[in-house]
Design a protein around this motif. Structure first.
Motif, PDB file in Angstrom:
ATOM      1  N   HIS A  36      40.243  -8.640   8.206  1.00 18.35           N
ATOM      2  CA  HIS A  36      39.552  -8.452   9.371  1.00 18.35           C
ATOM      3  C   HIS A  36      38.166  -8.585   8.827  1.00 18.35           C
ATOM      4  N   ILE A  37      37.283  -9.445   9.449  1.00 15.78           N
ATOM      5  CA  ILE A  37      36.020  -9.780   9.174  1.00 15.78           C
ATOM      6  C   ILE A  37      35.089  -9.035  10.047  1.00 15.78           C
ATOM      7  N   VAL A  38      34.061  -8.525   9.389  1.00 11.88           N
ATOM      8  CA  VAL A  38      33.056  -7.546  10.526  1.00 11.88           C
ATOM      9  C   VAL A  38      31.710  -7.800   9.706  1.00 11.88           C
ATOM     10  N   ALA A  39      30.679  -8.218  10.913  1.00 11.14           N
ATOM     11  CA  ALA A  39      29.246  -8.192  10.817  1.00 11.14           C
ATOM     12  C   ALA A  39      28.702  -6.821  11.179  1.00 11.14           C
ATOM     13  N   ARG A  40      27.934  -6.404  10.090  1.00 11.34           N
ATOM     14  CA  ARG A  40      27.040  -5.090  10.416  1.00 11.34           C
ATOM     15  C   ARG A  40      26.005  -5.035   9.458  1.00 11.34           C
ATOM     16  N   MET A  41      25.226  -3.891   9.743  1.00 11.66           N
ATOM     17  CA  MET A  41      24.034  -3.984   8.816  1.00 11.66           C
ATOM     18  C   MET A  41      24.557  -3.061   7.565  1.00 11.66           C
ATOM     19  N   PRO A  42      23.958  -3.200   6.322  1.00  7.42           N
ATOM     20  CA  PRO A  42      24.333  -2.667   4.997  1.00  7.42           C
ATOM     21  C   PRO A  42      23.959  -1.297   5.021  1.00  7.42           C
ATOM     22  N   THR A  43      24.590  -0.496   4.253  1.00  9.06           N
ATOM     23  CA  THR A  43      24.286   0.790   4.179  1.00  9.06           C
ATOM     24  C   THR A  43      23.213   0.845   3.167  1.00  9.06           C
ATOM     25  N   ALA A  44      22.480   2.158   2.985  1.00 12.64           N
ATOM     26  CA  ALA A  44      21.396   2.119   1.960  1.00 12.64           C
ATOM     27  C   ALA A  44      21.916   1.770   0.523  1.00 12.64           C
ATOM     28  N   LYS A  45      23.264   2.254   0.180  1.00  9.87           N
ATOM     29  CA  LYS A  45      23.853   1.889  -1.063  1.00  9.87           C
ATOM     30  C   LYS A  45      24.233   0.371  -1.545  1.00  9.87           C
ATOM     31  N   GLU A  46      24.693  -0.056  -0.266  1.00 12.86           N
ATOM     32  CA  GLU A  46      24.916  -1.484  -0.398  1.00 12.86           C
ATOM     33  C   GLU A  46      23.554  -2.527  -0.593  1.00 12.86           C
ATOM     34  N   ALA A  47      22.629  -2.051   0.209  1.00 14.04           N
ATOM     35  CA  ALA A  47      21.421  -2.922   0.183  1.00 14.04           C
ATOM     36  C   ALA A  47      20.890  -2.835  -1.226  1.00 14.04           C
ATOM     37  N   GLU A  48      20.907  -1.353  -1.792  1.00 15.88           N
ATOM     38  CA  GLU A  48      20.487  -1.365  -3.291  1.00 15.88           C
ATOM     39  C   GLU A  48      21.201  -1.930  -4.391  1.00 15.88           C
ATOM     40  N   ALA A  49      22.470  -2.037  -4.247  1.00  9.80           N
ATOM     41  CA  ALA A  49      23.434  -2.674  -5.170  1.00  9.80           C
ATOM     42  C   ALA A  49      23.153  -4.191  -5.100  1.00  9.80           C
ATOM     43  N   LEU A  50      22.978  -4.529  -3.835  1.00 10.35           N
ATOM     44  CA  LEU A  50      23.129  -6.132  -3.874  1.00 10.35           C
ATOM     45  C   LEU A  50      21.579  -6.277  -3.517  1.00 10.35           C
ATOM     46  N   SER A  51      20.593  -5.910  -4.032  1.00 12.39           N
ATOM     47  CA  SER A  51      19.200  -6.024  -4.002  1.00 12.39           C
ATOM     48  C   SER A  51      18.634  -6.931  -3.006  1.00 12.39           C
ATOM     49  N   MET A  52      19.115  -6.402  -1.428  1.00 13.59           N
ATOM     50  CA  MET A  52      18.810  -7.272  -0.659  1.00 13.59           C
ATOM     51  C   MET A  52      18.047  -6.123   0.743  1.00 13.59           C
ATOM     52  N   ARG A  53      17.410  -6.945   1.508  1.00 11.59           N
ATOM     53  CA  ARG A  53      16.583  -6.311   2.176  1.00 11.59           C
ATOM     54  C   ARG A  53      17.550  -5.413   3.419  1.00 11.59           C
ATOM     55  N   ALA A  54      17.141  -4.051   3.693  1.00  8.81           N
ATOM     56  CA  ALA A  54      18.010  -3.442   4.560  1.00  8.81           C
ATOM     57  C   ALA A  54      18.165  -3.959   6.225  1.00  8.81           C
ATOM     58  N   ASP A  55      17.189  -4.950   6.330  1.00  2.56           N
ATOM     59  CA  ASP A  55      17.190  -5.413   7.897  1.00  2.56           C
ATOM     60  C   ASP A  55      18.124  -6.750   7.960  1.00  2.56           C
ATOM     61  N   ILE A  56      18.889  -7.025   6.775  1.00  7.29           N
ATOM     62  CA  ILE A  56      19.522  -8.382   6.661  1.00  7.29           C
ATOM     63  C   ILE A  56      20.849  -7.836   6.962  1.00  7.29           C
ATOM     64  N   PRO A  57      21.793  -8.381   7.992  1.00 10.79           N
ATOM     65  CA  PRO A  57      23.072  -8.121   7.991  1.00 10.79           C
ATOM     66  C   PRO A  57      24.044  -8.276   6.670  1.00 10.79           C
ATOM     67  N   VAL A  58      25.186  -7.873   6.579  1.00 14.27           N
ATOM     68  CA  VAL A  58      26.237  -8.201   5.795  1.00 14.27           C
ATOM     69  C   VAL A  58      27.357  -8.746   6.457  1.00 14.27           C
ATOM     70  N   LEU A  59      28.120  -9.451   5.832  1.00 20.02           N
ATOM     71  CA  LEU A  59      29.584  -9.937   6.204  1.00 20.02           C
ATOM     72  C   LEU A  59      30.543  -9.173   5.559  1.00 20.02           C
ATOM     73  N   VAL A  60      31.576  -8.370   6.090  1.00 14.05           N
ATOM     74  CA  VAL A  60      32.469  -7.763   5.370  1.00 14.05           C
ATOM     75  C   VAL A  60      33.948  -7.986   5.587  1.00 14.05           C
ATOM     76  N   VAL A  61      34.640  -8.429   4.672  1.00 13.16           N
ATOM     77  CA  VAL A  61      35.983  -8.845   4.735  1.00 13.16           C
ATOM     78  C   VAL A  61      36.805  -7.999   4.182  1.00 13.16           C
ATOM     79  N   TYR A  62      37.789  -7.419   5.182  1.00 17.47           N
ATOM     80  CA  TYR A  62      38.664  -6.410   4.714  1.00 17.47           C
ATOM     81  C   TYR A  62      40.006  -7.300   4.881  1.00 17.47           C
ATOM     82  N   ALA A  63      40.847  -7.169   3.590  1.00 16.83           N
ATOM     83  CA  ALA A  63      42.027  -7.782   3.311  1.00 16.83           C
ATOM     84  C   ALA A  63      43.159  -7.056   2.856  1.00 16.83           C
ATOM     85  N   THR A  64      43.881  -6.660   3.819  1.00 11.37           N
ATOM     86  CA  THR A  64      45.028  -5.928   3.519  1.00 11.37           C
ATOM     87  C   THR A  64      46.296  -6.375   3.036  1.00 11.37           C
ATOM     88  N   ALA A  65      46.754  -6.448   1.671  1.00  8.87           N
ATOM     89  CA  ALA A  65      47.916  -7.020   0.978  1.00  8.87           C
ATOM     90  C   ALA A  65      49.048  -6.063   1.416  1.00  8.87           C
TER      91      ALA A  65
END
Length: 243
Positions: free
Chosen positions: A185-214
């Motif tokens: 499943h691929i989702v586009a959303r805004m990052p959480t505060a922890k995600e933005a901090e870990a990725l050193s990115m601005r909080a107003d830039i979206p992220v792509l999230v890939v959920y892969a269930t094996a």
């Protein structure tokens, strides 16, 4: 020629049969060797042969006709464009081959979406191995591996050192499970505060999230790979045939 000792067996058989098709040993329109012939020649089990032939059929290398056998179609037009899916790469690749560090490895309460994908009760608990991947010394991806507690026990997932094996190979060897397919499943959303901090990115830039269930052949979820990527640094591409 025996491929029995080379894991994964079916993938090695797929590669060899593709090579023969491309070399003209099995020309387009010809009949593929029978399951029994492949078992005898390569010294592998019937499930290995069946799995390999299923991959070749799904990828368009061969056709199956009920009561007539399997026939060679040739190299698919999109074969050179096909690339491994995100979940497939994360399951098969060695951690040591990708720059990054382990941020955490331990038992945590699962978010609702992860718990649902793993089939856990709410609230649920699972083992989380999370790594921050880097590209050119800059954070590029937050990769989380969610594993049911019974599968994580007795493995090297708790180690802070990179796994030398792929996660799939490691769990198959240690726990005796069999990976069959992945649902993404691929989702586009805004990052959480922890995600933005870990990725050193601005909080107003979206992220792509890939959920892969094996999952195994029965459909039981074995693990979830959760990849969070800054949308301005990544592009997802796919290629597929038109029926």
């Amino acid at each position: 020629m025996s491929l029995e000792s080379v894991p994964p067996k079916y993938a090695q058989l797929v590669t060899e049969l593709q090579r023969r098709i491309e070399a003209g040993q099995y020309p387009p329109g010809s009949t593929m060797p029978s399951e029994h012939q492949l078992i005898d020649e390569f010294g592998v089990s019937r499930p290995t042969v069946v799995a390999a032939l299923r991959v070749l059929r799904d990828q368009g290398w061969i056709d199956s006709q009920q009561g007539k056998g399997r026939f060679v179609r040739g190299r698919p037009a999109l074969a050179s464009l096909e690339s491994a899916r995100a979940g497939q790469v994360r399951l098969a690749g060695s951690e040591a081959a990708v720059s990054g560090e382990v941020l955490q490895a331990g038992v945590v309460e699962t978010p609702n979406r992860i718990g649902s994908l793993l089939g856990l009760a709410v609230p649920g608990r699972a083992f989380l191995r999370q790594r921050l991947l880097t590209l050119d010394d800059a954070p590029s991806e937050l990769l989380s591996l969610w594993v049911p507690l019974e599968l994580a026990e007795g493995t090297d997932l708790t180690s802070a050192a990179p796994l030398k094996q792929g996660v799939r190979q490691h769990l198959e060897a240690r726990k005796g499970v069999g990976f069959d397919h992945v649902i993404e499943h691929i989702v586009a959303r805004m990052p959480t505060a922890k995600e933005a901090e870990a990725l050193s990115m601005r909080a107003d830039i979206p992220v792509l999230v890939v959920y892969a269930t094996a999952r195994d052949a029965s459909g039981r979820p074995l693990l979830v790979v959760d990849s969070v990527m800054p949308a301005d640094m990544h592009e997802l591409e796919d290629a597929y045939p038109l029926a």
